[in-house]
Design a protein around this motif. Structure first.
Motif, PDB file in Angstrom:
ATOM      1  N   VAL A  92       0.823  -1.206   0.000  1.00  0.00           N
ATOM      2  CA  VAL A  92       0.000   0.000   0.000  1.00  0.00           C
ATOM      3  C   VAL A  92       0.859   1.260   0.000  1.00  0.00           C
ATOM      4  O   VAL A  92       0.613   2.202  -0.764  1.00  0.00           O
ATOM      5  CB  VAL A  92      -0.948  -0.008   1.219  1.00  0.00           C
ATOM      6  N   PHE A  93       1.892   1.302   0.838  1.00  0.00           N
ATOM      7  CA  PHE A  93       2.629   2.541   1.048  1.00  0.00           C
ATOM      8  C   PHE A  93       3.934   2.640   0.251  1.00  0.00           C
ATOM      9  O   PHE A  93       4.456   3.744   0.085  1.00  0.00           O
ATOM     10  CB  PHE A  93       2.930   2.719   2.541  1.00  0.00           C
ATOM     11  N   PHE A  94       4.472   1.513  -0.230  1.00  0.00           N
ATOM     12  CA  PHE A  94       5.770   1.565  -0.916  1.00  0.00           C
ATOM     13  C   PHE A  94       5.801   0.762  -2.216  1.00  0.00           C
ATOM     14  O   PHE A  94       6.862   0.634  -2.828  1.00  0.00           O
ATOM     15  CB  PHE A  94       6.886   1.044   0.002  1.00  0.00           C
ATOM     16  N   GLY A  95       4.677   0.207  -2.652  1.00  0.00           N
ATOM     17  CA  GLY A  95       4.682  -0.679  -3.813  1.00  0.00           C
ATOM     18  C   GLY A  95       5.078  -0.002  -5.111  1.00  0.00           C
ATOM     19  O   GLY A  95       5.703  -0.613  -5.978  1.00  0.00           O
ATOM     20  N   GLY A 298      -2.691   5.165   0.974  1.00  0.00           N
ATOM     21  CA  GLY A 298      -1.402   4.664   0.519  1.00  0.00           C
ATOM     22  C   GLY A 298      -0.932   5.332  -0.756  1.00  0.00           C
ATOM     23  O   GLY A 298       0.258   5.675  -0.899  1.00  0.00           O
ATOM     24  N   PHE A 299      -1.837   5.547  -1.703  1.00  0.00           N
ATOM     25  CA  PHE A 299      -1.458   6.183  -2.967  1.00  0.00           C
ATOM     26  C   PHE A 299      -1.017   7.625  -2.747  1.00  0.00           C
ATOM     27  O   PHE A 299      -0.017   8.074  -3.324  1.00  0.00           O
ATOM     28  CB  PHE A 299      -2.633   6.128  -3.942  1.00  0.00           C
ATOM     29  N   ALA A 304       3.285  11.655  -2.361  1.00  0.00           N
ATOM     30  CA  ALA A 304       3.922  12.677  -1.525  1.00  0.00           C
ATOM     31  C   ALA A 304       5.426  12.441  -1.407  1.00  0.00           C
ATOM     32  O   ALA A 304       6.212  13.401  -1.368  1.00  0.00           O
ATOM     33  CB  ALA A 304       3.275  12.692  -0.138  1.00  0.00           C
ATOM     34  N   TYR A 305       5.850  11.180  -1.350  1.00  0.00           N
ATOM     35  CA  TYR A 305       7.275  10.850  -1.260  1.00  0.00           C
ATOM     36  C   TYR A 305       7.928  10.678  -2.627  1.00  0.00           C
ATOM     37  O   TYR A 305       9.083  10.245  -2.704  1.00  0.00           O
ATOM     38  CB  TYR A 305       7.468   9.578  -0.438  1.00  0.00           C
ATOM     39  N   GLY A 306       7.211  11.005  -3.691  1.00  0.00           N
ATOM     40  CA  GLY A 306       7.793  10.883  -5.022  1.00  0.00           C
ATOM     41  C   GLY A 306       8.085   9.453  -5.411  1.00  0.00           C
ATOM     42  O   GLY A 306       9.069   9.189  -6.107  1.00  0.00           O
ATOM     43  N   PHE A 307       7.242   8.514  -4.972  1.00  0.00           N
ATOM     44  CA  PHE A 307       7.414   7.084  -5.237  1.00  0.00           C
ATOM     45  C   PHE A 307       8.783   6.592  -4.759  1.00  0.00           C
ATOM     46  O   PHE A 307       9.403   5.725  -5.391  1.00  0.00           O
ATOM     47  CB  PHE A 307       7.236   6.774  -6.728  1.00  0.00           C
ATOM     48  N   GLY A 308       9.244   7.154  -3.674  1.00  0.00           N
ATOM     49  CA  GLY A 308      10.503   6.735  -3.069  1.00  0.00           C
ATOM     50  C   GLY A 308      10.316   6.405  -1.602  1.00  0.00           C
ATOM     51  O   GLY A 308       9.207   6.415  -1.078  1.00  0.00           O
ATOM     52  N   LEU A 309      11.420   6.093  -0.934  1.00  0.00           N
ATOM     53  CA  LEU A 309      11.399   5.754   0.482  1.00  0.00           C
ATOM     54  C   LEU A 309      12.329   6.688   1.241  1.00  0.00           C
ATOM     55  O   LEU A 309      13.419   7.020   0.746  1.00  0.00           O
ATOM     56  CB  LEU A 309      11.846   4.305   0.717  1.00  0.00           C
TER      57      LEU A 309
END
Length: 334
Positions: A92-95, A298-299, A304-309
């Motif tokens: 959900v949060f990092f996929g 999650g999306f 918000a994180y630019g699809f990063g971690l």
């Protein structure tokens, strides 16, 4: 057929080059007559590879033991019960960051996860048999490394089942090829879409950017303007297509992960005796609402994180990063 040697096209053959080519032809003829000579020539390289593997085996064994110890320590928290829920949260949060890995997992799930699991278990069982046989067999103290390698190889060959290994390796290889083919087809569609978008950009760029470039660049360099515009527009289009693909992947991961969370969390609570039964089933109107809310949260977090971690999580997800890079390389190289 001899390999291409452009330097010979620019200069007449000398005595040294004639001797080298004649020796190469003799080696090729000898290998064709006796293929075993080729294996003998590769013998030193195989020996070096075996030595490197022998040096790495103790470290691999220690790492495996450490992982087993960690697994035993977390058993009181029932990781097998909460594992699917944690996996859903990661999706959900990092996929969206692990685009290729998620696509590969989905491809394996559709192609046949049960077959892959059975083949992997067969290989693991044969590995355990070989390991136990190698441990039980002890040679002389003054045994040379070559004799020790031959003895261990003989013991391992006696312990394992070649038919099982052949079938399992072939099955795993077929699934891997199917996964790579699926990924290549999926990402080729994204590249094709990007090139199409780039072609649409190119028309506007030729109409508006080309005159300004011709006015600001010397005349002798005008021949480079059109190729630069063409490839720049295609690169921009492919970048936008990849961004769109990542957005679609992030949305898919959010929905899939939310679905897993709602199902797996209720099953875990039932197994841990916090609930007597699953309360919210798939036909319940609240099921879709809860899944939608979790997926939306999650999306939005991924965007918000630019699809990063962030840094702490990126360190812990390093193994998945390695898998992502490896799959991306395989898709681009095969």
């Amino acid at each position: 057929r001899l390999p291409a040697r452009p330097e010979l096209d620019r200069m007449p053959p000398t005595k040294e080059t004639v001797v080298q080519d004649r020796g190469l032809m003799e080696d090729i003829d000898a290998v064709r007559k006796e293929p075993w000579l080729f294996v003998q020539k590769l013998g030193p390289y195989f020996t070096k590879a075996a030595d490197g593997l022998e040096m790495a085996v103790p470290y691999i064994g220690k790492a495996s033991e450490k992982l087993q110890d960690v697994w035993k320590c977390v058993q009181p928290y029932k990781p097998m019960v909460w594992g699917p829920t944690v996996f859903g949260i990661i999706l959900v949060f990092f996929g969206g960051r692990f685009l290729t890995t998620v696509a590969a997992v989905e491809a394996v799930r559709m192609i046949g996860f049960a077959n892959l699991k059975s083949h992997t278990l067969v290989l693991w069982d044969n590995y355990q048999k070989a390991r136990e046989a190698a441990k039980k067999d002890e040679g002389a103290d003054g045994e040379s490394k070559e004799h020790k390698g031959q003895r261990v190889a003989t013991v391992v060959l006696k312990a394992v089942d070649p038919q099982e290994i052949t079938g399992a390796v072939a099955g795993v290889y077929e699934i891997m090829l199917a996964v790579v083919a699926t990924l290549r087809f999926k990402f080729a569609a994204a590249v094709t879409l990007g090139c199409s978008i780039g072609d649409m950009f190119q028309t506007a760029a030729n109409a508006y950017a080309k005159p300004h470039l011709e006015a600001s660049i010397p005349r002798e360099h005008h021949k480079w303007i059109e190729p630069c515009i063409t490839y720049g527009c295609k690169a921009t289009g492919i970048t936008l297509a990849w961004l769109l693909q990542r957005v679609m992947s992030a949305m898919h991961c959010s929905i899939r992960g939310a679905y897993i969370i709602v199902i797996a969390a209720q099953k875990a609570l039932v197994e841990l005796k916090f609930l007597d039964k699953v309360k919210i089933t798939e036909d319940n109107p609240y099921f879709t609402l809860i899944v939608s809310l979790i997926a939306m949260a999650g999306f939005v977090n991924q965007v918000a994180y630019g699809f990063g971690l962030p840094f702490p999580l990126s360190f812990f997800f390093l193994p998945i990063y390695i898998v992502e890079w490896s799959l991306t390389f395989c898709v681009g190289a095969v």
